[in-house]
Design an enzyme around this catalytic site. Structure first.
Site, mmCIF file in Angstrom:
data_model
loop_
_atom_site.group_PDB
_atom_site.id
_atom_site.type_symbol
_atom_site.label_atom_id
_atom_site.label_comp_id
_atom_site.label_asym_id
_atom_site.label_seq_id
_atom_site.Cartn_x
_atom_site.Cartn_y
_atom_site.Cartn_z
ATOM 1 N N ASP A 92 -3.013 9.941 13.513
ATOM 2 C CA ASP A 92 -3.027 9.347 12.174
ATOM 3 C C ASP A 92 -3.717 7.983 12.224
ATOM 4 O OD1 ASP A 92 -0.869 10.131 9.625
ATOM 5 O OD2 ASP A 92 -2.027 8.277 9.509
ATOM 6 N N PHE A 96 3.548 11.835 4.585
ATOM 7 C CA PHE A 96 4.743 12.419 3.967
ATOM 8 C C PHE A 96 5.014 13.832 4.517
ATOM 9 C CE2 PHE A 96 5.652 15.062 0.021
ATOM 10 C CZ PHE A 96 7.029 15.061 0.208
ATOM 11 N N ASP A 154 -8.876 7.769 13.777
ATOM 12 C CA ASP A 154 -9.458 8.183 12.503
ATOM 13 C C ASP A 154 -10.237 9.475 12.744
ATOM 14 O OD1 ASP A 154 -11.251 8.433 10.259
ATOM 15 O OD2 ASP A 154 -10.730 6.355 9.776
ATOM 16 N N ARG A 173 2.149 9.064 -7.061
ATOM 17 C CA ARG A 173 2.265 10.389 -7.691
ATOM 18 C C ARG A 173 3.501 10.418 -8.585
ATOM 19 N NH1 ARG A 173 0.897 14.066 -2.507
ATOM 20 N NH2 ARG A 173 1.614 12.187 -1.442
ATOM 21 N N THR A 187 -13.535 11.972 5.262
ATOM 22 C CA THR A 187 -12.341 12.513 5.918
ATOM 23 C C THR A 187 -12.312 14.029 5.799
ATOM 24 O OG1 THR A 187 -11.073 10.494 5.596
ATOM 25 C CG2 THR A 187 -9.797 12.521 5.802
ATOM 26 N N TYR A 202 -11.950 14.287 -3.809
ATOM 27 C CA TYR A 202 -10.839 15.044 -3.211
ATOM 28 C C TYR A 202 -11.032 16.547 -3.443
ATOM 29 C CZ TYR A 202 -5.925 16.346 -2.295
ATOM 30 O OH TYR A 202 -4.761 16.909 -1.814
ATOM 31 N N THR A 213 -2.364 6.016 4.638
ATOM 32 C CA THR A 213 -1.215 6.170 3.728
ATOM 33 C C THR A 213 0.063 6.523 4.483
ATOM 34 O OG1 THR A 213 -1.917 8.454 3.344
ATOM 35 C CG2 THR A 213 -2.535 6.817 1.678
ATOM 36 N N GLY A 214 -0.060 6.855 5.762
ATOM 37 C CA GLY A 214 1.130 7.188 6.544
ATOM 38 C C GLY A 214 1.769 5.921 7.094
HETATM 39 P P1 NAD Z 1 -0.012 11.477 2.717
HETATM 40 O O1 NAD Z 1 -1.016 10.555 2.127
HETATM 41 O O2 NAD Z 1 1.406 11.015 2.828
HETATM 42 O O3 NAD Z 1 -0.465 11.929 4.187
HETATM 43 C C1 NAD Z 1 -1.795 11.941 4.630
HETATM 44 C C2 NAD Z 1 -1.831 11.378 6.052
HETATM 45 O O4 NAD Z 1 -3.174 11.450 6.537
HETATM 46 C C3 NAD Z 1 -1.418 9.908 6.104
HETATM 47 O O5 NAD Z 1 -0.510 9.705 7.168
HETATM 48 C C4 NAD Z 1 -2.724 9.171 6.347
HETATM 49 O O6 NAD Z 1 -2.567 7.945 7.000
HETATM 50 C C5 NAD Z 1 -3.505 10.204 7.147
HETATM 51 N N1 NAD Z 1 -4.965 10.044 7.065
HETATM 52 C C6 NAD Z 1 -5.725 9.897 5.940
HETATM 53 N N2 NAD Z 1 -7.024 9.788 6.259
HETATM 54 C C7 NAD Z 1 -7.088 9.854 7.624
HETATM 55 C C8 NAD Z 1 -8.154 9.783 8.565
HETATM 56 N N3 NAD Z 1 -9.434 9.621 8.167
HETATM 57 N N4 NAD Z 1 -7.862 9.894 9.890
HETATM 58 C C9 NAD Z 1 -6.589 10.051 10.305
HETATM 59 N N5 NAD Z 1 -5.535 10.125 9.463
HETATM 60 C C10 NAD Z 1 -5.788 10.025 8.130
HETATM 61 O O7 NAD Z 1 -0.108 12.816 1.883
HETATM 62 P P2 NAD Z 1 0.733 14.172 1.929
HETATM 63 O O8 NAD Z 1 1.301 14.395 0.591
HETATM 64 O O9 NAD Z 1 1.630 14.195 3.117
HETATM 65 O O10 NAD Z 1 -0.439 15.228 2.120
HETATM 66 C C11 NAD Z 1 -0.766 15.739 3.399
HETATM 67 C C12 NAD Z 1 -1.843 16.816 3.275
HETATM 68 O O11 NAD Z 1 -1.412 17.843 2.395
HETATM 69 C C13 NAD Z 1 -3.177 16.296 2.711
HETATM 70 O O12 NAD Z 1 -4.256 16.928 3.383
HETATM 71 C C14 NAD Z 1 -3.146 16.741 1.262
HETATM 72 O O13 NAD Z 1 -4.430 16.939 0.751
HETATM 73 C C15 NAD Z 1 -2.362 18.040 1.368
HETATM 74 N N6 NAD Z 1 -1.714 18.343 0.074
HETATM 75 C C16 NAD Z 1 -0.591 17.663 -0.310
HETATM 76 C C17 NAD Z 1 -0.026 17.927 -1.552
HETATM 77 C C18 NAD Z 1 1.219 17.232 -2.032
HETATM 78 O O14 NAD Z 1 1.627 17.470 -3.175
HETATM 79 N N7 NAD Z 1 1.896 16.405 -1.255
HETATM 80 C C19 NAD Z 1 -0.626 18.875 -2.395
HETATM 81 C C20 NAD Z 1 -1.785 19.512 -1.981
HETATM 82 C C21 NAD Z 1 -2.306 19.245 -0.722
HETATM 83 N N1 UDP Z 2 1.522 11.259 -14.111
HETATM 84 C C1 UDP Z 2 2.234 10.586 -15.086
HETATM 85 N N2 UDP Z 2 2.772 9.380 -14.771
HETATM 86 C C2 UDP Z 2 2.672 8.823 -13.543
HETATM 87 C C3 UDP Z 2 1.948 9.519 -12.544
HETATM 88 C C4 UDP Z 2 1.385 10.734 -12.875
HETATM 89 O O1 UDP Z 2 2.373 11.063 -16.226
HETATM 90 O O2 UDP Z 2 3.211 7.730 -13.328
HETATM 91 C C5 UDP Z 2 0.968 12.584 -14.462
HETATM 92 C C6 UDP Z 2 -0.496 12.771 -14.093
HETATM 93 O O3 UDP Z 2 -1.333 12.334 -15.154
HETATM 94 C C7 UDP Z 2 -0.566 14.270 -13.870
HETATM 95 C C8 UDP Z 2 0.812 14.624 -13.328
HETATM 96 O O4 UDP Z 2 1.657 13.534 -13.674
HETATM 97 O O5 UDP Z 2 -0.757 14.931 -15.092
HETATM 98 C C9 UDP Z 2 0.835 14.798 -11.825
HETATM 99 O O6 UDP Z 2 0.205 13.685 -11.251
HETATM 100 P P1 UDP Z 2 0.199 13.404 -9.687
HETATM 101 O O7 UDP Z 2 -0.606 12.175 -9.477
HETATM 102 O O8 UDP Z 2 1.582 13.442 -9.166
HETATM 103 O O9 UDP Z 2 -0.540 14.674 -9.043
HETATM 104 P P2 UDP Z 2 -1.790 15.586 -9.490
HETATM 105 O O10 UDP Z 2 -1.186 16.928 -9.675
HETATM 106 O O11 UDP Z 2 -2.396 15.088 -10.755
HETATM 107 O O12 UDP Z 2 -2.723 15.479 -8.344
#
Ligand code: NAD
Ligand code: UDP
Length: 331
Positions: free
Chosen positions: A32, A12, A57, A185, A91, A144, A36-37
């Site tokens: 990637d 994402f 990976d 999420r 990872t 995580y 999840t991508g």
């Molecule tokens: P996402 O799941 O869409 O993206 C993660 C990507 O990493 C995917 O394309 C997946 O295929 C790839 N991936 C996972 N494990 C792998 C591996 N072992 N080798 C190669 N590729 C791998 O999630 P996102 O929301 O885009 O998050 C991206 C990054 O940002 C993550 O590190 C996440 O922890 C961090 N982050 C995101 C959020 C958020 O709210 N979206 C919040 C905090 C941190």
């Molecule tokens: N949550 C919810 N309904 C859903 C998915 C998530 O009420 O269908 C709540 C979850 O329990 C958390 C918040 O929404 O309190 C954010 O969850 P998310 O999984 O998006 O991210 P988090 O911040 O918990 O990693």
């Protein structure tokens, strides 16, 4: 022009990063394993001669000649990172060692995508970077949370010991178009439920809070951080406007005009009760703050899911997603 590696580039957030970096004239390698991508997230970049895709990976070493690494590879949704928790730790630990090891070898600048989860269920509110957090080391979220904490530790140790040029951003809940239909999420769940007339699933009473950052704002902050000189971080990147999950559900229902009802499901273990970034440091060091408010960002995200749900054969994705929901995976 730089040679930039984006790990997790088909995910994402990673896909938007790749897009912006290509637009800026850089040569971008997206790495990637497609856990999840998806290729759909980057299909529009495939014909660009400055863009390259490698299926790999990160728990296995790889050597690439690059100047910058945006290290984003890691599943971010609780549903997905809890699917195979040991793999999530691998990872974050082995994957991060491999990526910083490469940065050390080719003298690349390395940016670690960390998370607000390093604060756990915070007892300080809003959370400044100086807060060390309140994390359960043996719970369902630990693979995580602790994985990302070790990744921060590795980042700082490689910097202190080997002088690797590093940066750490702590990302707070980020949302927007291209979240997977089965992401699990809260923002994508609520929007898909509202658009398909299903019940909106609120976990617990819905009084827990989160602060939601639109993906364009987040990517802008990450790009600024990468190019900032003499600033390692960690720095919080997120939107300081805080909402309860009930407020989010009501807003989504209003914006979609949905007739969906709210259904309460059990609160997952260790679900943080409150979360809101203190972004004073990002304002000061990066001159950054989010520009897109929740309703505007939700509007764009709703339009995206509306389009996807009406034009794509999403039955399989939705079935899988409903299966996860009804079996309480991640709940
Ligand atoms: P996402 O799941 O869409 O993206 C993660 C990507 O990493 C995917 O394309 C997946 O295929 C790839 N991936 C996972 N494990 C792998 C591996 N072992 N080798 C190669 N590729 C791998 O999630 P996102 O929301 O885009 O998050 C991206 C990054 O940002 C993550 O590190 C996440 O922890 C961090 N982050 C995101 C959020 C958020 O709210 N979206 C919040 C905090 C941190
Ligand atoms: N949550 C919810 N309904 C859903 C998915 C998530 O009420 O269908 C709540 C979850 O329990 C958390 C918040 O929404 O309190 C954010 O969850 P998310 O999984 O998006 O991210 P988090 O911040 O918990 O990693």
């Amino acid at each position: 022009m730089k040679r930039v590696l984006v790990t997790g580039g088909a995910g994402f957030i990673g896909s938007y990063l790749c897009e912006r970096l290509v637009e800026q004239g850089n040569e971008v390698i997206c790495l990637d394993n497609f856990f999840t991508g998806s290729k759909e997230n980057i299909i529009h970049l495939m014909d660009n001669h400055r863009f390259e895709l490698i299926r790999h990976d990160i728990t296995l070493p790889i050597y690439l000649e690059i100047d910058r690494i945006f290290h984003f590879a890691c599943p971010a949704s609780p549903v997905h990172y809890q699917y195979n928790p040991v793999k999530t730790v691998k990872t974050n630990v082995m994957g991060t060692i491999n990526m910083i090891g490469m940065a050390k070898r080719v003298k690349a600048r390395f940016l670690q995508a960390s998370t607000s989860e390093v604060y756990g269920d915070p007892q300080v509110h809003p959370q400044p970077e100086s807060y060390w957090g309140h994390v359960n080391p043996i719970g369902l979220r630990s693979c995580y949370d602790e994985g990302k904490r070790v990744a921060e530790t590795l980042t700082m140790d490689y910097h202190r010991k080997d002088k690797v040029d590093v940066k750490i951003i702590r990302i707070f809940n980020t949302y927007g178009p291209r979240m997977a239909l089965n992401d699990g999420r809260v923002v994508s769940n609520f929007i898909i439920q509202a658009l398909t007339g299903q019940d909106i699933t609120i976990y617990g009473e819905g009084r827990q809070t989160r602060s939601f950052c639109y993906v364009d704002d987040l990517v802008e902050g990450a790009l600024r951080m990468m190019e900032a000189e003499n600033f390692i971080g960690p720095v919080n990147l997120g939107n300081p406007e805080e909402f309860t999950m009930l407020e989010l559900a009501e807003t989504v229902i209003r914006l979609t005009g949905s007739r969906s009802q709210i259904r309460h499901l059990p609160l997952p273990a260790d679900d943080p009760t409150q979360r809101c970034p203190d972004i004073a440091l990002a304002r000061e060091k990066l001159d950054w703050q989010p520009a897109i408010r929740l309703e505007e960002g939700l509007g764009r995200t709703i339009a995206y899911f509306d389009e996807v749900l009406s034009t794509k054969d999403v039955l399989d994705d939705l079935k899988r997603w409903e299966y996860l929901q009804s079996n309480g995976v991640g709940v």
